[in-house]
Design an enzyme around this catalytic site. Structure first.
Site, PDB file in Angstrom:
ATOM      1  N   ILE A  80      -3.793  -8.553   5.880  1.00 57.10           N
ATOM      2  CA  ILE A  80      -3.066  -9.253   4.676  1.00 57.10           C
ATOM      3  C   ILE A  80      -1.723  -8.486   3.902  1.00 57.10           C
ATOM      4  O   ILE A  80      -1.062  -8.910   3.266  1.00 57.10           O
ATOM      5  CB  ILE A  80      -4.116  -9.225   3.471  1.00 57.10           C
ATOM      6  CG1 ILE A  80      -4.690  -7.900   3.184  1.00 57.10           C
ATOM      7  CG2 ILE A  80      -5.046 -10.380   3.669  1.00 57.10           C
ATOM      8  CD1 ILE A  80      -5.626  -7.990   1.920  1.00 57.10           C
ATOM      9  N   GLY A  81      -1.463  -7.422   4.717  1.00 55.75           N
ATOM     10  CA  GLY A  81      -0.297  -6.706   4.127  1.00 55.75           C
ATOM     11  C   GLY A  81      -0.378  -5.220   4.971  1.00 55.75           C
ATOM     12  O   GLY A  81      -0.917  -4.745   5.780  1.00 55.75           O
ATOM     13  N   GLU A 139       0.970   2.053   3.264  1.00 56.38           N
ATOM     14  CA  GLU A 139       1.628   3.152   3.611  1.00 56.38           C
ATOM     15  C   GLU A 139       1.057   3.666   4.829  1.00 56.38           C
ATOM     16  O   GLU A 139       2.025   4.384   5.769  1.00 56.38           O
ATOM     17  CB  GLU A 139       1.716   4.050   2.469  1.00 56.38           C
ATOM     18  CG  GLU A 139       2.546   5.434   2.741  1.00 56.38           C
ATOM     19  CD  GLU A 139       1.971   6.490   1.991  1.00 56.38           C
ATOM     20  OE1 GLU A 139       1.332   6.118   0.822  1.00 56.38           O
ATOM     21  OE2 GLU A 139       2.295   7.699   2.531  1.00 56.38           O
ATOM     22  N   PHE A 140      -0.121   3.657   5.077  1.00 57.36           N
ATOM     23  CA  PHE A 140      -0.784   4.579   6.108  1.00 57.36           C
ATOM     24  C   PHE A 140      -1.289   3.733   7.551  1.00 57.36           C
ATOM     25  O   PHE A 140      -1.826   4.348   8.180  1.00 57.36           O
ATOM     26  CB  PHE A 140      -1.938   5.494   5.584  1.00 57.36           C
ATOM     27  CG  PHE A 140      -1.619   6.490   4.603  1.00 57.36           C
ATOM     28  CD1 PHE A 140      -0.974   7.599   5.070  1.00 57.36           C
ATOM     29  CD2 PHE A 140      -1.412   6.172   3.311  1.00 57.36           C
ATOM     30  CE1 PHE A 140      -0.784   8.845   4.076  1.00 57.36           C
ATOM     31  CE2 PHE A 140      -1.477   7.146   2.304  1.00 57.36           C
ATOM     32  CZ  PHE A 140      -0.865   8.368   2.781  1.00 57.36           C
ATOM     33  N   GLY A 141      -1.146   2.503   7.356  1.00 57.57           N
ATOM     34  CA  GLY A 141      -1.793   1.502   8.134  1.00 57.57           C
ATOM     35  C   GLY A 141      -1.985   0.352   7.550  1.00 57.57           C
ATOM     36  O   GLY A 141      -1.276  -0.236   6.487  1.00 57.57           O
ATOM     37  N   GLU A 142      -2.448  -0.824   8.490  1.00 54.73           N
ATOM     38  CA  GLU A 142      -2.642  -2.032   7.723  1.00 54.73           C
ATOM     39  C   GLU A 142      -3.678  -2.055   6.476  1.00 54.73           C
ATOM     40  O   GLU A 142      -4.708  -1.327   6.551  1.00 54.73           O
ATOM     41  CB  GLU A 142      -3.212  -2.882   9.195  1.00 54.73           C
ATOM     42  CG  GLU A 142      -1.998  -3.199   9.953  1.00 54.73           C
ATOM     43  CD  GLU A 142      -2.627  -3.730  11.311  1.00 54.73           C
ATOM     44  OE1 GLU A 142      -3.960  -3.446  11.899  1.00 54.73           O
ATOM     45  OE2 GLU A 142      -1.812  -4.338  12.125  1.00 54.73           O
ATOM     46  N   LYS A 176      -8.112  -0.998   3.727  1.00 54.49           N
ATOM     47  CA  LYS A 176      -7.114  -0.164   4.034  1.00 54.49           C
ATOM     48  C   LYS A 176      -7.563   0.812   5.185  1.00 54.49           C
ATOM     49  O   LYS A 176      -8.419   1.523   5.167  1.00 54.49           O
ATOM     50  CB  LYS A 176      -6.598   0.672   2.921  1.00 54.49           C
ATOM     51  CG  LYS A 176      -5.960  -0.030   1.760  1.00 54.49           C
ATOM     52  CD  LYS A 176      -5.449   0.699   0.742  1.00 54.49           C
ATOM     53  CE  LYS A 176      -4.584  -0.126  -0.312  1.00 54.49           C
ATOM     54  NZ  LYS A 176      -4.019   0.925  -1.155  1.00 54.49           N
ATOM     55  N   ASP A 187       3.223   5.646 -12.152  1.00 52.94           N
ATOM     56  CA  ASP A 187       3.814   4.339 -11.379  1.00 52.94           C
ATOM     57  C   ASP A 187       3.326   2.874 -11.719  1.00 52.94           C
ATOM     58  O   ASP A 187       2.963   2.159 -10.555  1.00 52.94           O
ATOM     59  CB  ASP A 187       3.698   4.638  -9.812  1.00 52.94           C
ATOM     60  CG  ASP A 187       4.573   3.842  -8.841  1.00 52.94           C
ATOM     61  OD1 ASP A 187       5.557   3.129  -9.610  1.00 52.94           O
ATOM     62  OD2 ASP A 187       4.598   4.001  -7.861  1.00 52.94           O
TER      63      ASP A 187
HETATM   64  P1  AMP Z   1      -0.979  -0.958  -0.960  1.00 52.36           P
HETATM   65  O1  AMP Z   1      -0.989  -0.015   0.302  1.00 52.36           O
HETATM   66  O2  AMP Z   1      -2.229  -0.624  -1.887  1.00 52.36           O
HETATM   67  O3  AMP Z   1       0.378  -0.978  -1.648  1.00 52.36           O
HETATM   68  O4  AMP Z   1      -1.288  -2.428  -0.422  1.00 52.36           O
HETATM   69  C1  AMP Z   1      -0.531  -3.068   0.413  1.00 52.36           C
HETATM   70  C2  AMP Z   1      -0.495  -4.753   0.132  1.00 52.36           C
HETATM   71  O5  AMP Z   1      -1.828  -5.045   0.564  1.00 52.36           O
HETATM   72  C3  AMP Z   1      -0.400  -4.915  -1.489  1.00 52.36           C
HETATM   73  O6  AMP Z   1       0.647  -5.279  -1.781  1.00 52.36           O
HETATM   74  C4  AMP Z   1      -1.187  -6.093  -1.456  1.00 52.36           C
HETATM   75  O7  AMP Z   1      -0.637  -7.352  -1.404  1.00 52.36           O
HETATM   76  C5  AMP Z   1      -2.436  -5.758  -0.505  1.00 52.36           C
HETATM   77  N1  AMP Z   1      -3.569  -5.380  -1.203  1.00 52.36           N
HETATM   78  C6  AMP Z   1      -3.813  -4.035  -1.437  1.00 52.36           C
HETATM   79  N2  AMP Z   1      -5.087  -3.712  -1.971  1.00 52.36           N
HETATM   80  C7  AMP Z   1      -5.625  -5.061  -2.043  1.00 52.36           C
HETATM   81  C8  AMP Z   1      -7.054  -5.726  -2.345  1.00 52.36           C
HETATM   82  N3  AMP Z   1      -7.738  -4.893  -3.157  1.00 52.36           N
HETATM   83  N4  AMP Z   1      -6.897  -7.105  -2.326  1.00 52.36           N
HETATM   84  C9  AMP Z   1      -6.077  -7.663  -1.898  1.00 52.36           C
HETATM   85  N5  AMP Z   1      -4.820  -7.280  -1.371  1.00 52.36           N
HETATM   86  C10 AMP Z   1      -4.548  -6.090  -1.538  1.00 52.36           C
END
Ligand code: AMP
Length: 938
Positions: free
Chosen positions: A579-580, A583-586, A605, A698
């Protein structure tokens, strides 16, 4: 809904077996050998009822083309789903052009070969949503273009919020709105024997997912009824509830009763009354008894009366006294009211003090004085009046119950000899005119501030006495009278004495004990701190407040992770899709199934392969922080996988992703209440974090996640270096990267990050939310933003922003961080707004975006002025034209550089004019900065 299939070409109705080998009926088509297939299957007409948004759940199997020999080029692995809206049933012929395509459906799983070579059927489930629907009904159609499909089931349904009772209001079954983001506002109806709270009628919102959200307002049980569960029940016998505002029924107060259910008040027992102004909650009362110890003093035609309060005040503290004066003939004794010539000092009735002087009586006349104590219910009572009476003949003494009026203490001085915490020693002189030999003195005293004025007396045979058992730091009133064979004389003047304060050094034992205990606690803390050293370096705290512990203070970061995060078994986690990119991986979505628990959707994560030890530590650091928090508005950590690969952090799943993107996607689609509800959630999460001593650094809409119920949760935790990876963060002169647009001035200037700087960022988040994800300060450069902020400019209210919200933003952006509100106050302010939606109304005329981003529309565009005089005219300060010219300010650019000293030196002496000119110059400067990027050098 039951489906009947009407239109079938090539599709066949066939019996088969499902995954569990249960017999099922399916529709199948498998024209994979021939090109250009176009085979349609249509449902019967489905009446949509109230539904506006329909869900279609398909279960089907699809054959993998690779498993079919010789079909290359003709075999397909998808089919198309269509719908057609109509008001009535139409014929059987399908005209493709009338159908709207919903989606192309592909299988997640296709037929595969089992271990033993037999074919296994894998069932796929797909859900699609159609809407908003406007006609009475619709058809669904399936178009096969050459695949091998078996359609096993089609479920068509819509969602609604089921009728519930919330806050004593009933909300009926409500079909969800037509759009994903639309909330249907529903008015509640109060349950029986309840009424709407004033200006707070009950409302709820039915979400597209069929869940009730944002309850506002409430009903409350009427007088005589109290809440039991979701209903109002009558108060029992012997109980009452006087107003809907009261929560509970109360027992009838003293001397009252009721023998009915559902009473709003209790009746008084016989002989007891309630004054008109008495609330139902106080006891019923009765008239007071007669005043006591009535004595008098007569001086020719002036009589002074003095008495003590009644033994029974009737249960009230509004006792006053009235005097009834009658003049009586000698023989036979007949009395008439004294008439208007007699003077009463201070007054005849409503006396609060226990003495009166009655003058201008006739000489050689016989008078009767009745002193009656009255209270708030005396006039309601029909019982006999109780009074104390004396009969007096002017210019001579007769019939006195206290025949010693000569022992007059008036004029004698009473001295306080010794005042202690619990005792007072008094001394006095004998009265000047004792009426015989004084055998005893009576000292009467009472606590000055005591309402019921309870007297105590002490007797003394000499002219001094010590009054003991007094309270410390308390004012007492003393009066003394003498006793002779003829009886008691008048009391002397009142003497007020306050006992000493209890000395703090009174009980050295307690102090020693306190010091000893405190010392022990400090010692324990010191020893404990020494032993656990680094581990709890930041954690020394008193019980009761949970404090955030910086994981960096742990020598072994693995210990920190396991202290705060649960280690999960990788086999409990099912990764479903990416889904996204973190910084450290998918970042993936998936499901977590813990033993004995329901499986829950989660975000996972992952740490990419080939990580360094430092990357692993930094990655897990977020979990060590998140794991310490437990709040509905802070993203919840489910656990970590550190003992397998990949290393994972498992977090609750937030269906709508990050707030900034979510708002941009739904621009303008929420009500102000919904936006404030989101902001309230974020503020509550931040209040929790700041109470724990965690400074986020932040806070921004991109770091807030939103779930399917629009609940916003604070996320993105890390140490300062994690901010370095925020794409918004830039290097500043103070070192380190900072997300400038979101950061308070003191944090940018000297890295002072506190909860107060988080409040500044929160103000920016408010602005992002109300403007639906607009970029703060638009396309201004970071340098210009810093400059504009330094010069006192702040973001204007976004379009349709209620003034109260913008004011709160401005408060968050106070330069002095001590002036900013605390998160606790912010939550309180937002709660108030939600409770009183009227305060969120936008005044007419503020519903368009400002022309200049930094200013309201009402502010003129200074960059359009061609000369200094044109500008001065616009701000109605043209009288100073010559002053500007004389001082050499000929261009607007030169004016824009002026300081307040410059303005004053022009000879503008009125402070109001100085301010007006200066504020206009500052605005002009900001517009120049925005329009020309580089701005004006000051
Ligand atoms: P982050 O590394 O926390 O910035 O996560 C990267 C992207 O993953 C975020 O911008 C969200 O779109 C998605 N994401 C992170 N955590 C969640 C979560 N708990 N539920 C749904 N999407 C998430």
């Amino acid at each position: 809904m039951a489906l009947f299939w009407l239109f079938v070409i090539q599709w066949e109705e066939i019996s088969g077996l499902d995954e569990n080998f249960t017999p099922i009926r399916t529709y199948q088509v498998c024209q994979v050998m021939e090109p250009n297939q176009n085979n349609w299957l249509r449902t019967n007409w489905i009446e949509k009822g109230d539904a506006q948004r329909i869900f279609v759940e398909l279960k089907f199997t699809l054959r993998d083309c690779n498993s079919l020999p010789g079909v290359v080029g003709t075999c397909k692995e998808t089919f198309n789903l269509y719908y057609q809206e109509t008001d009535v049933e139409v014929g059987r012929n399908i005209r493709e052009s009338q159908y709207v395509k919903i989606d192309t459906i592909a299988a997640d799983e296709s037929f595969t070969q089992g271990d033993l070579g037999e074919r296994k059927m894998k069932l796929n489930t797909e859900v699609r949503i159609i809407g908003p629907l406007s006609r009475r009904g619709f058809y669904l159609a399936f178009q096969d273009v050459g695949a091998c499909i078996a359609l096993v089931s089609v479920k068509v349904y819509y969602k609604k919020c089921w009728s519930i009772i919330e806050n004593l209001a009933t909300f009926p079954d409500t079909v969800t709105g037509s759009e994903f983001s639309s909330l249907v506002e529903v008015e509640g109806t109060c349950v029986s024997d309840a009424e709407e709270e004033a200006d707070n009628s009950p409302k709820m919102h039915c979400s597209a997912e069929g869940e009730w959200l944002v309850p506002i307002g409430k009903c409350i049980c009427k007088a005589g009824f109290h809440q039991k569960g979701d209903a109002c029940e009558p108060c029992g016998r012997g109980f009452y509830k006087s107003s809907s505002q009261d929560l509970q029924c109360s027992r009838c107060p003293a001397h009252s009763y009721n023998d009915r259910e559902g009473s709003w008040r209790c009746d008084c027992e016989d002989g007891y009354y309630r004054a008109l102004s008495d609330p139902p909650s106080i006891a019923c009362t009765r008239p007071p008894s007669a005043p006591q110890n009535l004595v008098y003093n007569i001086n020719q035609t002036t009589v002074t009366l003095e008495w003590s309060p009644p033994a029974d005040t009737g249960g009230r503290n509004d006792v006053t006294y009235r005097i009834i004066c009658r003049r009586c003939s000698w023989e036979p004794e007949e009395c008439v009211p004294c008439g208007g010539n007699v003077a009463f000092t201070p007054q005849q009735s409503g006396l609060t003090d226990t003495y009166i002087t009655i003058s201008e009586l006739l000489a050689h006349a016989n008078y009767t004085f009745e002193v009656e104590a009255v209270n708030g219910v005396s006039d309601l009572s029909r019982t006999q009046r109780l009074f104390a009476a004396v009969s007096i003949a002017t210019s001579q003494i007769c019939l006195s119950p206290n025949p010693s009026a000569m022992n007059n203490f008036h004029g004698s001085e009473v001295i306080k000899e010794r005042v202690q915490e619990h005792s007072i020693q008094l001394s006095w002189q004998e009265p000047e005119q004792p009426n015989g030999v004084i055998t005893e003195y009576e000292i009467k005293y009472y606590e000055k501030d005591q309402k019921d004025r309870i007297y105590s007396t002490v007797k003394s045979k000499s002219t001094s006495a010590t009054v003991n058992n007094l309270k410390p730091s308390t004012a007492y009133v003393f009066q003394i009278r003498a006793f002779t064979a003829a009886g008691y004389g008048m009391f002397g003047p009142r003497l007020e004495v306050t006992t000493k304060e209890e000395s703090s050094g009174q009980n050295p034992v307690i102090i020693i004990a306190v010091v000893a205990v405190a010392g022990t606690i400090i010692l324990v803390f010191m020893v404990f701190g020494f032993i656990i050293g680094r581990r709890y370096a930041l954690a020394v705290k008193f019980p009761g407040t949970k404090t955030y512990i910086d994981p960096e203070t742990y020598e072994d970061p693995n210990r920190a992770v396991h202290q705060f995060a649960k280690e999960l078994d990788a086999s409990c986690i099912k990764i479903e899709r990416v889904i996204g990119a973190g910084e450290f991986g998918e970042v993936c979505s998936g499901r977590l199934k813990l033993p004995g628990k329901r499986d829950v959707p989660v975000a996972i994560k992952t740490l990419k392969v080939g990580y360094t030890e430092k990357q692993r530590r930094d990655f897990l650091c977020e979990a060590s922080i998140m794991g310490q928090f437990d709040h509905p508005n802070v993203v919840h950590l489910e656990g970590v996988v550190t003992r397998g690969k990949p290393v994972m952090i498992v977090i609750e799943y937030m269906e709508n992703g990050s707030l900034d993107a979510f708002l941009r996607k739904h621009d303008g689609q929420f009500t102000v209440i919904q936006l404030v509800g989101m902001l309230r959630g974020i503020a509550a999460g931040m209040r929790y974090l700041s109470d724990m001593g965690y400074v986020h650094r932040d806070l921004a809409a991109r770091n807030i996640l939103v779930n399917s119920n629009l609940v916003c949760k604070v996320s993105d935790f890390g140490l300062s270096r994690v901010i370095d990876d925020d794409p918004e963060a830039v290097y500043t002169t103070t070192g380190g990267k900072i997300p400038v647009r979101w950061t308070a001035t003191e944090a940018i200037q000297y890295r002072k990050f506190t909860s107060a700087s988080d409040v500044w960022s929160y103000g920016i988040v408010m602005w992002e939310v109300v403007s639906y994800g607009e970029r703060p300060y638009w396309d201004m450069s970071n340098q210009d933003v810093i400059k504009a902020i330094e010069e006192g400019y702040r973001l204007p209210a976004p379009m349709d922003c209620p003034p109260g919200l913008h004011q709160l933003m401005l408060d968050c952006w106070q330069k002095d961080r001590a002036d900013r509100p605390k998160f606790d106050q912010i939550v309180g302010i937002l709660d108030k707004m939600i409770r009183n939606p009227n305060t969120l109304k936008t005044p007419v005329g503020t519903t368009t975006r400002p022309i200049s981003p930094l200013l309201d529309q009402s502010t003129p565009d200074f960059t359009s002025f061609r000369s200094v005089s044109e500008w001065l005219e616009a701000i109605k300060m043209e009288r100073y034209k010559d002053n500007f010219t004389a001082a050499g300010y000929s261009s607007l650019e030169s004016v824009a550089r002026m300081t307040i000293e410059d303005v004053m030196s022009l000879g503008i002496s009125l402070v109001g004019h100085q301010k007006k000119v200066m504020s206009s110059i500052q605005t002009m400067r900001a517009q120049m900065i925005h329009l020309h990027g580089t701005g004006v050098q000051v």
